[in-house]
Enzyme design. Sequence first.
Site: not given
Ligand code: PLP
Length: 358
Positions: A99, A169, A193
Amino acid sequence: AYNFSAGPATLPETVLQQAQAEMLDWHGAGASIVELSHRGPEFLQVAQEAEADLRTLMAIPDDYAVLFLQGGATAQQALIPLNFAVPGQKADYVLTGHWGKTAIKQARPYVDVNIAASSENGGFRGIPARADWRLSDDAAYVHVTANETIHGVEFRDTHDVGDVPLVADFSSSIVSEPLDVSKYAVIYAGAQKNLGPVGVSVVIIRRDLLERAGQPRADIFTYASHVAKESMLNTPPTWNWYLAGLVFKWMLAQGGVEEFARRNARKSALLYQVIDNSGGFYRNEVEPAVRSRMNVPFFLKDEALNKPFLDEAKTAGLISLKGHRALGGMRASIYNAMPEEGVQALASFMRDFQQRHG
Ligand code: PLP
């Protein structure tokens, strides 16, 4: 069944029951909350209570704005450089997993990305020591991924970055334990989550950052405009906001983040114990000090047992244990709404499976 999905993830059963009961007729309004205007008194109350409850849960100081936005965490990863960096400016990224890579990819069109530290060479199994971070002199901000959902690596120390805004994040670890919000300039998280169903993102921004010029962009991509309109610059994701509000009330009634921190510590310790005591039958490769309390990836020594493991787990009522395709193996996501009994059931199943197949 106990659902170990990484997100969309399990929600508290009582929250789903309450939503079901309220779905057809919102407190006598004659319509569901998702059929009523977002500008009407019913939804405004829901929205304001959700924000107030999140502020209480996380002890968010008054000099921070709280937004409920569409676009997921990924959109925030692009909006952050657009809003907080001027064209050509540098931003520092600490890369600790999948991520973090996504955050860099989304930022690159708008900012000169400096990867200040990375654990990629080691297969994303640790977090580079603060002394090894090569921060720029003039970065617009420093970005970290608090919990890497796929690699199962969690940042639990807030590493001091001086006066540079720290952006994090927290998609997969927000409200999992007490957090000193004042250490961060921006905290963002997709809901799916720990906060509720997918479709809303929470963004917590220190207000002084809203005065930054950033880059040419439309109003809809401007955090200051969303703050000015209290997340109602356009039609907000009312269903998701409402359900997140129910999750916040549920958390407060259960004892708040302090209580969830205790439960999360017990749940994750139990799974790591089963893995570490399995004599290599199960394996987690993350450095113990930074193992995630939310996502526990593990591998079976004999990969031919992956399918029987998943099939037998499913029969035992333990679902969504397959690891992310980028990593393979298994992953147990054990967010706030996963009861301790669910993790105990998984631990017993894992021991039993090893006895039968080890
Ligand atoms: N950041 C993290 C730590 C994630 O676990 C996720 C998705 O699972 C994301 C970003 C991306 O999120 P989204 O699908 O809401 O854009």
